[in-house]
Design an enzyme around this catalytic site. Structure first.
Site, mmCIF file in Angstrom:
data_model
loop_
_atom_site.group_PDB
_atom_site.id
_atom_site.type_symbol
_atom_site.label_atom_id
_atom_site.label_comp_id
_atom_site.label_asym_id
_atom_site.label_seq_id
_atom_site.Cartn_x
_atom_site.Cartn_y
_atom_site.Cartn_z
ATOM 1 N N HIS A 1 -6.055 7.478 -2.097
ATOM 2 C CA HIS A 1 -6.969 6.521 -1.599
ATOM 3 C C HIS A 1 -8.111 6.407 -2.406
ATOM 4 C CE1 HIS A 1 -4.754 7.128 2.346
ATOM 5 N NE2 HIS A 1 -4.284 5.883 1.893
ATOM 6 N N HIS B 1 0.836 -1.236 -0.002
ATOM 7 C CA HIS B 1 -0.260 -0.122 0.052
ATOM 8 C C HIS B 1 0.929 1.375 0.047
ATOM 9 C CE1 HIS B 1 -3.889 2.160 1.351
ATOM 10 N NE2 HIS B 1 -2.777 3.070 1.885
ATOM 11 N N GLU B 2 1.924 1.328 0.789
ATOM 12 C CA GLU B 2 2.808 2.532 0.762
ATOM 13 C C GLU B 2 3.501 2.513 -0.228
ATOM 14 O OE1 GLU B 2 2.240 4.733 3.017
ATOM 15 O OE2 GLU B 2 0.974 3.431 4.089
#
Ligand SMILES: *[C@@H]1O[C@H](CO)[C@@H](O)[C@H](O)[C@H]1NC(C)=O
Ligand SMILES: *[C@@H]1O[C@H](CO)[C@@H](O)[C@H](O)[C@H]1NC(C)=O
Ligand SMILES: *[C@@H]1O[C@H](CO)[C@@H](O)[C@H](O)[C@H]1NC(C)=O
Ligand SMILES: *[C@@H]1O[C@H](CO)[C@@H](O)[C@H](O)[C@H]1NC(C)=O
Length: 277
Positions: A185, A175-176
């Site tokens: 997002h 995700h990062e």
């Protein structure tokens, strides 16, 4: 005095948009509440939500902050909010002494996951060849990243922890890394009102700003549909003050888990490929 202050503010905003700020200066101090929460975080909860940055885990430049929600208005063309990495190549440097050997291998494995599904290449930073790179550190509480190629050294932080826990959940690392590739997002996408309802009364005090909608002329989904199952979606109870949902899906989930961190969804892969490959 007020005028002086306004002028100072304008000058500050203008200067900071022209010159790059030191990455470390952009990091906001995490709150004590978040730090407490991170200490014994539930396995279904995600550490990146409690990391004290914009929407939990995005470290934004002042200009990115301004444009993300308000749109370009009078400054069109000047900026690319989520700049692509040159030649699809993302140099990275894992800070010495910040991680155990095992943690370091796990981070490398996450970069490999993204390389497996697209044409992007994470390569070890070499100061003789690379100008722009991600500095992966474990110096701060929580997990967060800058968004897109910023220029020069940029930060991605993963607070060291046991493998599979908190910031060392495999898909929280992925995700990062996807933020670093220049994606934001899912739950804030400009078209999100067709897909989710934000329940204000369940949101923690002072956390409503994490549910703002992106202006549709600065963020693109590359024509790929909204996806509840994206690894970039936040879970139903993100920033909840009462264990009730802050995000309610308006359509059928079709069997996917909203806010999952177990896999890359087909749309996550499609968006990365649409941007880079
Ligand atoms: C911003 O980046 C996107 C994707 O890399 C690119 O298609 C677009 O042309 C860029 N826009 C500007 C104004 O540079
Ligand atoms: C972590 O990395 C940073 C940046 O390279 C360095 O300044 C710091 O000393 C490292 N921390 C440890 C515990 O080695
Ligand atoms: C919310 O923000 C206000 C103003 O910044 C502050 O006074 C208040 O203590 C904050 N409340 C919480 C619960 O953090
Ligand atoms: C929150 O609700 C879930 C069920 O939706 C329950 O399993 C969990 O124990 C609750 N957590 C707290 C802290 O009350």
């Amino acid at each position: 005095m007020t005028i002086g202050f306004s002028i100072a503010l304008i000058v500050f905003v203008s200067i900071s948009s022209v010159f790059l700020m030191n990455a470390d200066d952009l990091i906001m101090k995490n709150t004590n509440d978040n730090i407490e929460h991170l200490k014994n975080i539930d396995e279904n909860d995600h550490a990146e939500i409690y990391s004290g940055q914009t929407e939990g885990d995005m470290v934004l430049t002042p200009l990115q902050k301004e444009l993300l929600y308000k749109g370009p208005k009078h400054r069109t063309g000047l900026v690319n909010l989520t700049r692509k990495w040159t030649n699809n190549e993302i140099p990275y440097k894992i800070a010495k002494g910040n991680f155990s050997w095992l943690q370091e291998q796990f981070i490398i494995l996450a970069t490999k996951k993204l390389m497996e599904v697209s044409c992007i290449k994470f390569v070890p930073y070499d100061e003789d060849y690379h100008k722009n790179y991600i500095s992966i550190v474990g110096q701060f509480a929580g997990c967060f990243s800058q968004v897109g190629m910023i220029g020069g050294r940029q930060i991605l932080n993963l607070a060291p922890s046991e493998i599979g826990v908190a910031c060392f959940k495999f898909y929280s690392i992925v995700h990062e890394l996807i933020h670093a590739l220049g994606f934001a997002h899912m739950h804030c996408a400009s078209e999100r009102d067709e897909y989710i309802e934000v329940i204000e009364e369940n949101i923690l005090a002072n956390q409503s700003h994490n549910f703002q909608k992106y202006s549709n002329n600065v963020i693109t989904q590359f024509g790929i549909d909204y996806d509840y199952g994206s690894v970039m979606h936040y879970p139903a109870k993100a920033f909840s003050k009462n264990n009730q949902s802050t995000l309610i899906p308006l359509k059928s989930l079709n069997g996917v888990e909203m806010g999952q961190r177990q896999r890359l969804s087909d749309s996550d892969i499609a968006r990365i490929n649409a941007k880079y490959c």
